[in-house]
Motif scaffolding. Structure first.
Motif, mmCIF file in Angstrom:
data_model
loop_
_atom_site.group_PDB
_atom_site.id
_atom_site.type_symbol
_atom_site.label_atom_id
_atom_site.label_comp_id
_atom_site.label_asym_id
_atom_site.label_seq_id
_atom_site.Cartn_x
_atom_site.Cartn_y
_atom_site.Cartn_z
ATOM 1 N N ASN A 147 0.835 -1.199 0.000
ATOM 2 C CA ASN A 147 0.000 0.000 0.000
ATOM 3 C C ASN A 147 0.875 1.256 0.000
ATOM 4 O OD1 ASN A 147 -2.250 -1.636 0.069
ATOM 5 N ND2 ASN A 147 -2.800 -1.148 2.179
ATOM 6 N N GLY A 148 1.926 1.248 0.806
ATOM 7 C CA GLY A 148 2.845 2.387 0.850
ATOM 8 C C GLY A 148 3.554 2.581 -0.478
ATOM 9 N N GLU A 149 3.938 1.501 -1.104
ATOM 10 C CA GLU A 149 4.613 1.579 -2.404
ATOM 11 C C GLU A 149 3.676 2.160 -3.458
ATOM 12 O OE1 GLU A 149 8.117 1.104 -4.669
ATOM 13 O OE2 GLU A 149 7.836 0.876 -2.518
ATOM 14 N N LEU A 150 2.414 1.743 -3.443
ATOM 15 C CA LEU A 150 1.452 2.286 -4.395
ATOM 16 C C LEU A 150 1.242 3.779 -4.148
ATOM 17 C CD1 LEU A 150 -0.507 1.921 -6.742
ATOM 18 C CD2 LEU A 150 -2.252 1.223 -5.065
ATOM 19 N N MET A 151 1.125 4.181 -2.895
ATOM 20 C CA MET A 151 0.953 5.597 -2.572
ATOM 21 C C MET A 151 2.165 6.401 -3.042
ATOM 22 S SD MET A 151 -0.885 8.035 -1.303
ATOM 23 C CE MET A 151 -2.136 7.352 -0.250
ATOM 24 N N LYS A 152 3.346 5.888 -2.791
ATOM 25 C CA LYS A 152 4.577 6.578 -3.211
ATOM 26 C C LYS A 152 4.613 6.704 -4.729
ATOM 27 C CE LYS A 152 8.379 4.261 -3.653
ATOM 28 N NZ LYS A 152 8.963 4.414 -4.992
ATOM 29 N N ASN A 153 4.336 5.630 -5.439
ATOM 30 C CA ASN A 153 4.374 5.678 -6.902
ATOM 31 C C ASN A 153 3.286 6.577 -7.471
ATOM 32 O OD1 ASN A 153 5.514 2.247 -7.310
ATOM 33 N ND2 ASN A 153 6.700 4.116 -7.227
ATOM 34 N N ALA A 154 2.107 6.577 -6.869
ATOM 35 C CA ALA A 154 1.046 7.482 -7.322
ATOM 36 C C ALA A 154 1.486 8.933 -7.144
ATOM 37 C CB ALA A 154 -0.249 7.209 -6.559
ATOM 38 N N ALA A 155 2.116 9.237 -6.021
ATOM 39 C CA ALA A 155 2.610 10.594 -5.784
ATOM 40 C C ALA A 155 3.699 10.956 -6.787
ATOM 41 C CB ALA A 155 3.123 10.732 -4.349
ATOM 42 N N GLU A 156 4.567 10.009 -7.126
ATOM 43 C CA GLU A 156 5.606 10.260 -8.124
ATOM 44 C C GLU A 156 4.995 10.553 -9.496
ATOM 45 O OE1 GLU A 156 9.206 7.550 -6.221
ATOM 46 O OE2 GLU A 156 7.854 6.650 -7.691
ATOM 47 N N ILE A 157 3.942 9.838 -9.848
ATOM 48 C CA ILE A 157 3.259 10.096 -11.120
ATOM 49 C C ILE A 157 2.682 11.507 -11.113
ATOM 50 C CG2 ILE A 157 1.266 9.442 -12.551
ATOM 51 C CD1 ILE A 157 1.836 6.502 -11.543
ATOM 52 N N GLY A 158 2.027 11.880 -10.018
ATOM 53 C CA GLY A 158 1.481 13.230 -9.908
ATOM 54 C C GLY A 158 2.562 14.291 -10.004
ATOM 55 N N TYR A 159 3.672 14.070 -9.331
ATOM 56 C CA TYR A 159 4.774 15.031 -9.369
ATOM 57 C C TYR A 159 5.360 15.118 -10.776
ATOM 58 C CZ TYR A 159 8.881 17.636 -7.967
ATOM 59 O OH TYR A 159 9.848 18.605 -7.851
ATOM 60 N N GLY A 160 5.480 13.973 -11.432
ATOM 61 C CA GLY A 160 5.964 13.956 -12.817
ATOM 62 C C GLY A 160 5.061 14.765 -13.732
ATOM 63 N N ARG A 161 3.773 14.686 -13.496
ATOM 64 C CA ARG A 161 2.815 15.442 -14.308
ATOM 65 C C ARG A 161 2.947 16.939 -14.037
ATOM 66 N NH1 ARG A 161 -2.761 12.840 -15.725
ATOM 67 N NH2 ARG A 161 -2.258 14.137 -17.525
ATOM 68 N N PHE A 162 3.154 17.322 -12.772
ATOM 69 C CA PHE A 162 3.398 18.731 -12.454
ATOM 70 C C PHE A 162 4.669 19.236 -13.172
ATOM 71 C CE2 PHE A 162 0.922 18.176 -8.365
ATOM 72 C CZ PHE A 162 -0.075 19.090 -8.688
ATOM 73 N N LEU A 163 5.740 18.449 -13.109
ATOM 74 C CA LEU A 163 6.984 18.852 -13.767
ATOM 75 C C LEU A 163 6.785 19.015 -15.268
ATOM 76 C CD1 LEU A 163 9.689 16.629 -12.023
ATOM 77 C CD2 LEU A 163 9.444 19.114 -11.868
ATOM 78 N N TYR A 164 6.119 18.050 -15.891
ATOM 79 C CA TYR A 164 5.888 18.088 -17.325
ATOM 80 C C TYR A 164 5.110 19.350 -17.717
ATOM 81 C CZ TYR A 164 4.225 16.777 -21.964
ATOM 82 O OH TYR A 164 3.945 16.753 -23.314
ATOM 83 N N LYS A 165 4.017 19.615 -17.033
ATOM 84 C CA LYS A 165 3.193 20.783 -17.351
ATOM 85 C C LYS A 165 3.980 22.074 -17.154
ATOM 86 C CE LYS A 165 -0.648 18.478 -18.109
ATOM 87 N NZ LYS A 165 -1.074 18.102 -19.416
ATOM 88 N N THR A 166 4.769 22.145 -16.095
ATOM 89 C CA THR A 166 5.564 23.343 -15.823
ATOM 90 C C THR A 166 6.614 23.563 -16.901
ATOM 91 O OG1 THR A 166 5.206 23.107 -13.446
ATOM 92 C CG2 THR A 166 7.084 24.446 -14.126
ATOM 93 N N CYS A 167 7.272 22.496 -17.317
ATOM 94 C CA CYS A 167 8.350 22.604 -18.304
ATOM 95 C C CYS A 167 7.839 22.830 -19.720
ATOM 96 C CB CYS A 167 9.245 21.375 -18.241
ATOM 97 S SG CYS A 167 10.210 21.291 -16.731
ATOM 98 N N GLN A 168 6.576 22.569 -19.958
ATOM 99 C CA GLN A 168 5.996 22.780 -21.300
ATOM 100 C C GLN A 168 5.535 24.220 -21.517
ATOM 101 O OE1 GLN A 168 6.367 20.239 -23.526
ATOM 102 N NE2 GLN A 168 7.419 19.402 -21.740
ATOM 103 N N LYS A 169 5.547 25.030 -20.474
ATOM 104 C CA LYS A 169 5.084 26.432 -20.584
ATOM 105 C C LYS A 169 6.115 27.297 -21.257
ATOM 106 C CE LYS A 169 2.025 26.248 -16.654
ATOM 107 N NZ LYS A 169 1.708 26.701 -15.340
#
Length: 169
Positions: A147-169
């Motif tokens: 469960n902790g691993e899934l939560m960590k990976n879900a958060a990493e996916i979310g953070y990756g999406r934030f980085l992608y959107k920020t860098c595409q501006k």
């Protein structure tokens, strides 16, 4: 006990699903640093990076790599704790697209939930089903780790999406 594990898993799963909404191929394969962990298309298929250290130097992995990582640990947990225990990381292949990765992860989730539902409270406190990644611990600890691993990976996916959107501006 089982209800608590399943409740926590469902919370983690809902966060994962939220971050997966409308995720595209380009975004999933993007890395902020070319040294970051990635899945690579090659003539003979896909190659998966594997970290030699847990250093922060390469930067964050691609979302595609994180999805592969979910497939890796969930497949391994199912195989080692409930199967033959012969799966190697090289046996876990990138399926070639985000949609196929989502389908594979959904299938692994459903198999895991089925296994959790089949266990008794006595099974959760025993070591019978604890062979990977933990040993000499109760299965409860393995379920909590996952469960902790899934939560960590879900958060990493979310953070990756934030980085992608920020860098595409």
């Amino acid at each position: 006990m089982k209800e608590n594990i399943l409740f926590q898993l469902d919370m983690c799963w809902q966060l994962y699903l939220y971050h997966m909404n409308d995720l595209g191929e380009e975004e999933a394969l993007w890395v902020i640093n070319p040294e970051g962990l990635q899945v690579h298309k090659e003539d003979e298929g896909w190659r998966i990076d594997w970290p030699e250290t847990e250093s922060y130097d390469p930067g964050p992995p691609s979302i595609a790599w994180t999805l592969w990582h979910i497939m890796y640990w969930w497949s391994s947990a199912l195989d080692y704790n409930f199967g033959e225990g012969t799966l190697e990381k090289e046996d876990i292949l990138w399926p070639g697209s985000i949609e196929k990765a989502k389908a594979e992860i959904n299938s692994l989730h459903d198999k895991w939930v089925s296994k959790l539902n089949d266990l008794s409270d006595a099974d959760y406190v025993s070591k019978q089903y604890t062979k990977w990644p933990l040993t000499d611990r109760s299965f409860l600890d393995t379920a909590l780790w996952l469960n902790g691993e899934l939560m960590k990976n879900a958060a990493e996916i979310g953070y990756g999406r934030f980085l992608y959107k920020t860098c595409q501006k």
